[in-house]
Design a protein around this motif. Structure first.
Motif, PDB file in Angstrom:
ATOM      1  N   LYS A   4      -8.712   7.442   2.358  1.00  0.00           N
ATOM      2  CA  LYS A   4      -8.374   6.692   1.153  1.00  0.00           C
ATOM      3  C   LYS A   4      -8.966   5.292   1.177  1.00  0.00           C
ATOM      4  O   LYS A   4      -8.752   4.520   0.265  1.00  0.00           O
ATOM      5  N   ASP A  85      -5.144   1.532  -8.708  1.00  0.00           N
ATOM      6  CA  ASP A  85      -5.645   2.693  -7.972  1.00  0.00           C
ATOM      7  C   ASP A  85      -4.483   3.467  -7.342  1.00  0.00           C
ATOM      8  O   ASP A  85      -3.392   2.950  -7.128  1.00  0.00           O
ATOM      9  N   ASP A  86      -4.761   4.726  -7.017  1.00  0.00           N
ATOM     10  CA  ASP A  86      -3.728   5.615  -6.478  1.00  0.00           C
ATOM     11  C   ASP A  86      -3.297   5.193  -5.079  1.00  0.00           C
ATOM     12  O   ASP A  86      -2.162   5.446  -4.678  1.00  0.00           O
ATOM     13  N   SER A  90       0.471   5.095  -4.171  1.00  0.00           N
ATOM     14  CA  SER A  90       0.989   6.025  -3.163  1.00  0.00           C
ATOM     15  C   SER A  90       1.650   5.282  -2.011  1.00  0.00           C
ATOM     16  O   SER A  90       2.641   5.755  -1.434  1.00  0.00           O
ATOM     17  N   ASN A 119      -6.728   9.171 -16.498  1.00  0.00           N
ATOM     18  CA  ASN A 119      -7.002   9.122 -15.065  1.00  0.00           C
ATOM     19  C   ASN A 119      -6.287  10.293 -14.384  1.00  0.00           C
ATOM     20  O   ASN A 119      -5.069  10.308 -14.239  1.00  0.00           O
ATOM     21  N   GLU A 121      -6.275  11.343 -11.293  1.00  0.00           N
ATOM     22  CA  GLU A 121      -5.652  11.036  -9.998  1.00  0.00           C
ATOM     23  C   GLU A 121      -4.259  10.437 -10.189  1.00  0.00           C
ATOM     24  O   GLU A 121      -3.305  10.797  -9.498  1.00  0.00           O
ATOM     25  N   MET A 124      -1.820  13.151 -11.364  1.00  0.00           N
ATOM     26  CA  MET A 124      -1.367  13.984 -10.249  1.00  0.00           C
ATOM     27  C   MET A 124      -0.301  13.262  -9.431  1.00  0.00           C
ATOM     28  O   MET A 124       0.667  13.878  -8.966  1.00  0.00           O
ATOM     29  N   GLY A 125      -0.468  11.959  -9.275  1.00  0.00           N
ATOM     30  CA  GLY A 125       0.557  11.176  -8.584  1.00  0.00           C
ATOM     31  C   GLY A 125       1.876  11.192  -9.344  1.00  0.00           C
ATOM     32  O   GLY A 125       2.949  11.288  -8.745  1.00  0.00           O
ATOM     33  N   ARG A 588      -0.369  21.907  -4.234  1.00  0.00           N
ATOM     34  CA  ARG A 588      -1.734  21.494  -3.905  1.00  0.00           C
ATOM     35  C   ARG A 588      -2.531  22.634  -3.286  1.00  0.00           C
ATOM     36  O   ARG A 588      -3.738  22.755  -3.517  1.00  0.00           O
TER      37      ARG A 588
END
Length: 1013
Positions: A4, A85-86, A90, A119, A121, A124-125, A588
């Protein structure tokens, strides 16, 4: 985290990598130093703040971590943030999750997705957040958005799984499933499906709607090729056809499976069921119960004509014969069982030849009778035989045992099986006492004779014939139940301890039997130690802890009980936290069947009766431990929201039915459920009638579960309200608000007492009448049945309510009714004095009423002392406000005298218990050893306890002359019956000593209260 790394919130990777390296190596102080330096350069960076909060949380500083996380959240919400940003989100999510603030993590992702709606990503978060919160509707909505954005199959399946979860876990119905089917059908039309799991999801959606024909059509088409294993596809196809009632086609499919897998016993049952058009295996509600699977399924046969039945049975027999020729008859158990099942179905239809069934069982015994599971295999077939036929079969099995033709190990296995068959057909436990003793002796002799067979085995391996000792133990316990001779019970313990000495303490079946025997002998510390050696972990805490938990809850071993409850709650809390991670991981990895499984398993555990009971009992234990100090007690209650937290656990509104996950099959025969112990009552005969009725006993326990849970969950709130009512008793001047508050407490207390009375099977007035009648001597304590502790609790709280309301006399309608103080004092004195007078010494009377006495002191008497403490505290001057009446007036007041009398009464009762405990503890150890061992050391007698023990003693004394190997020889020489007896005495003394400490603490409290009056 290396994958990451990059530009996170504008920070170069080279600046954050050393921080993550320090965190991964658990060098948190160094990581904090680096993080502080990073923040000095990037003071407004949400990522730098999130990183520092993560480090602080790992260092055990949750408050500081939360504060910095909230600061990072504010920075994210600033208008000048160009990119979110993820990695930042996270990292915040990890910290919020560990701080139990998932709602904050979700709000961060929701804000990010609203700011950057395309977005993937971030979406998904956000989906991950909803998975953690089990927000199935929001999962579905988010997955649909992702599917519309990129059109990937996985996101469509995420949405479909979310719909299925709404149906499984909520009130969703047909409309939702129609929506899921429509989404899948549209996707198949435009893109087809590309993964086996996608096909399984599609099939399951159709099955849920009972669209078996449509599901079979899809499985038989091009999409069916996604299942690469042909047999799996055929099994599924056969199931769908059977559920669609196309039995002929289903039978053909299952026949193909059997031709590929002749030993597939379940498939043969499905094949035979389809031939006979019997849908029992598909309609049974318990067929999917993994924890309590059904042992057999009822059959429906009488709708077939004689000709059709004969034809179908003939078809099945021909197939079995064909398979026998192909694979060899003796090599596969399934084909033997198939013949037995065919004969059983003939019998159920009224066309059976039981002589053929007996012959088939004999042949099966000759081939597989040495296997441990033989008895389980044939149990269902024995049920169709009458008693004479069973005895004929038993004789045939005995005759077929020719030890000269087979190996010693095989002969031993067959001997064990014959003992099991005898037990199964009620031949052992309905035998005369002398025959029972002979059976136990025979089992032990066979075990000792075959001990050399295990000389080369590893200590971790199962020894040959080890089942014989547990079977001998069961017979000895049966002898104790029938004769009440304590020697048999001690002999059973010696047998198990002997077996564990040889097995290096690795035989869990022995340990469970010992655990229950030691519990029955009031050596609970010893039982707990054996439980700990089982090394119960993870889900076994839910399925196995019922062996020790109920006994510990009513014991004085509070430290051990605290550890037990904490370990259980920690596992459950950790599982609920990790379950969401596993669920998202399944998403996932596109393992959608596991998604459903994980969520359903979590739901089952969340509604576990044992889990709810432990959540209720843990705070009650804390209240017991702090009850000698009312201020500390009030702190505990404050942490429980004045008892409301426990009260909410018993609220059935909107609550699903309780689940019962305990493995009852592992319990000994004499205690089939935690609420039942046959050894506490007289011998009733017909042992296996109990075994066959075990399911009824389990159902009865489950039916009463809500009542028990409700009574226990009411306790903390009842205690709180009782303290409040007692505190208001002697207040001189109440302001208006205080009066309303006290009135509300009194009204709520009465409402809860009405609930208590209802759970005890009475109306409120009926329960009050029963209390008064027992206190006045009109009825004895047997009127309270087995719920004597709950009735005494009710009496104490009734007294507290009367202190505030003064309505008891009106309610009963007796002008001569004594005060509620006198009412409770009478009950306490009568129960304690009568109970102690009838109690036998612990070492001479197993199953003594010690647990009830412990409960009586630690619950109703303890709650009564809290009411007294509250009254005494309200009498004392506050220091700022003078009392209107002087100290002499207070001392001479009727209320003060009643309180003083109650203190003396409670003190006398507990003093009696203390005296009895000291007498039990101070007996000489040598005398106790003689009492325990003397029944086993009688020589030259051909009956009574000691016969099995003497065989083991003889074997141990001659260990040096036996060819059993060095390890077993050393184990035999180390076995000491005296040490076992001494452990029993020590275990009993430990329980009594812990109880004595509790009583002495109560006496110290009451002495202090006497001084304050």
């Amino acid at each position: 985290m290396a994958s990451k790394f990059g530009m996170a919130g504008g920070i170069p990777e080279r600046r954050v990598r050393p921080i993550w390296d320090a965190v991964d190596s658990r060098q948190f102080k160094h990581a904090l130093k680096l993080s502080t330096a990073l923040l000095s350069k990037y003071p407004n960076s949400p990522y730098a703040l999130a990183l520092k909060s993560l480090i602080l949380e790992r260092m055990g500083k949750p408050d500081e971590a939360l504060s910095i996380c909230l600061n990072a959240k504010e920075q994210l919400y600033c208008d000048n943030v160009v990119h979110i940003d993820d990695l930042t989100l996270s990292t915040l999510q990890i910290v919020f999750q560990r701080l139990d603030r998932l709602d904050l993590a979700t709000s961060c992702y929701e804000y990010a997705c609203s700011k950057f709606p395309n977005n993937l990503e971030l979406m998904m978060g956000l989906f991950n957040c909803y998975v953690r919160e089990y927000s199935f509707v929001k999962q579905q909505q988010t997955a649909i958005k992702m599917y519309k954005l990129v059109g990937e199959e996985r996101f469509l399946l995420w949405a479909v799984c979310s719909i299925q979860l709404q149906v499984f876990c909520g009130d969703g119905g047909g409309k939702l499933l129609v929506l899921a089917e429509g989404l899948l059908k549209k996707h198949v039309a435009s893109h087809s499906l590309h993964e086996p799991e996608a096909l399984l999801v599609y099939i399951s959606v159709l099955e849920q709607q009972a669209k078996y024909g449509a599901a079979n059509e899809i499985l038989s088409g091009k999409l069916g090729s996604l299942l690469s294993i042909e047999v799996d596809r055929l099994r599924m196809q056969g199931r769908l056809l059977a559920r669609a009632c196309d039995y002929s086609a289903a039978a053909e499919i299952f026949q193909k499976v059997l031709e590929s897998c002749p030993d597939d016993w379940e498939c043969f049952l499905h094949y035979l069921g389809c031939l006979l058009e019997d849908d029992s295996s598909w309609c049974s509600g318990s067929i999917n119960d993994i924890i309590h699977p059904p042992k057999s399924v009822d059959c429906k046969l009488f709708h077939l004509t004689d000709e059709v039945f004969d034809l179908r049975i003939s078809q099945a027999s021909c197939l079995v014969q064909k398979l026998q020729v192909q694979v060899g008859y003796d090599s596969i158990r399934g084909l033997h069982l198939a013949n037995l099942e065919i004969e059983r179905r003939k019998h159920l239809y009224g066309k059976g030849d039981n002589a053929k069934l007996i012959e088939a069982l004999s042949m099966y015994f000759c081939r597989f009778g040495h296997l441990p599971n033989f008895t389980f295999d044939v149990e269902i077939f024995l049920k169709v035989l009458n008693h004479d036929e069973k005895m004929e079969l038993l004789e045939k099995l005995k005759q077929s045992c020719d030890s000269s033709l087979i190996s010693p190990t095989r002969t031993l296995g067959q001997s064990i099986t014959i003992f099991k068959i005898q037990e199964l057909i009620r031949n052992i436990f309905n035998s005369p006492l002398a025959e029972l003793e002979g059976t136990a002796v025979s089992m032990t002799e066979i075990y000792c004779k075959n001990l050399p067979l295990s000389k080369n085995l590893d200590p971790q391996e199962n020894m040959n014939g080890e089942e014989l000792l547990s079977m001998a133990c069961n017979v000895l316990v049966q002898l104790f139940w029938r004769t009440r001779n304590l020697g048999y019970l001690l002999e059973a313990i010696m047998v198990l301890e002997f077996g564990l000495t040889i097995r290096s303490r690795n035989m869990w079946q022995y340990k469970i039997l010992l655990l229950h025997l030691y519990s029955h002998l009031s050596a609970l510390r010893l039982a707990y130690e054996w439980y700990k050696t089982l090394e119960i972990k993870n889900i076994l805490l839910e399925t196995i802890s019922h062996h020790i938990l109920p006994q510990m809850l009513v014991s004085p071993l509070w430290n051990e009980l605290t550890d037990l409850l904490k370990d259980y709650l920690k596992f459950m809390d950790d599982h609920f936290r990790e379950s969401a991670d596993l669920t998202f991981l399944a998403y996932r990895h596109r393992n959608y069947s596991k998604v459903i499984e994980f969520v359903q398993f979590k739901e089952r555990l969340q509604h576990s009766y044992q889990y709810l009971m432990v959540r209720v009992e843990y705070p009650i234990l804390q209240l017991k431990q702090k009850a000698d100090n009312i201020e500390e007690e009030e702190c505990i209650l404050e942490g429980m929201n004045s008892g409301i937290q426990s009260l909410d656990l018993s609220n059935r509104d909107g609550c699903k039915s309780l689940t019962f996950n305990e493995d009852m099959q592992s319990r000994p025969w004499w205690t089939p459920t935690p609420d039942k112990n046959y050894l506490l009552g007289p011998f009733e005969g017909g042992f296996f009638a109990f075994r066959e009725n075990m399911q009824e006993q389990i159902k009865e326990r489950e039916a009463n579960a809500w009542k028990v849970l409700e009574r226990r969950s009411l306790l903390p709130r009842l205690i709180y309200l009782s303290i409040q009512c007692a505190s208001s008793l002697l207040k001189d001047n109440l302001d208006a608000i205080g009066s309303i508050s006290d009135t509300n407490s009194s009204l709520e207390l009465k409402c809860l007492l009405e609930r208590c009375a209802k759970s005890l099977g009475h109306s409120f007035t009926g329960a009050v009448d029963r209390i008064v009648e027992v206190s006045n001597g009109q009825h004895c304590f047997e009127a309270f049945s087995l719920d004597v502790v709950e009735w005494m609790n009710f009496a104490v709280f009734l007294h507290a309510w009367n202190l505030s309301s003064q309505e008891l006399e009106v309610l009963v309608g007796e002008r001569s009714l004594p005060s509620s103080w006198h009412l409770v004092n009478n009950l306490v004195q009568k129960y304690i004095l009568e109970g102690l007078r009838m109690m036998q010494p612990v070492r001479k009377s197993p199953g003594v009423d010690l647990p009830i006495l412990v409960q009586m002191v630690t619950e109703p008497l303890t709650w009564y002392s809290l009411v007294i403490q509250s009254c005494v505290r309200s009498m004392l001057p506050s220091g700022k406000k003078k009392k209107k009446s002087g100290p002499a007036d207070q001392v001479n007041s009727p209320m003060c005298q009643a309180i003083h009398s109650s203190i003396l009464s409670l003190h006398d009762a507990i003093q009696e218990v203390t005296t009895w405990l000291k007498e039990q503890i101070h007996r000489q150890e040598d005398e106790n050893l003689d009492t325990l061992l003397s029944p086993l050391q009688r020589k030259g007698l051909g009956e009574g306890p000691g016969l099995v023990f003497q065989i083991l003693e003889s074997l141990a004394s001659s260990a040096g002359n036996l060819e059993v190997g060095d390890r077993i020889c050393q184990a035999l020489q180390s076995w000491s019956p005296v040490d076992v007896a001494r452990k029993i005495i020590t275990g009993q003394c430990t329980v009594l000593s812990e109880f004595l400490k509790i009583c002495e603490s109560k006496l110290k409290l009451l002495e202090a209260l006497k001084q304050q009056i």
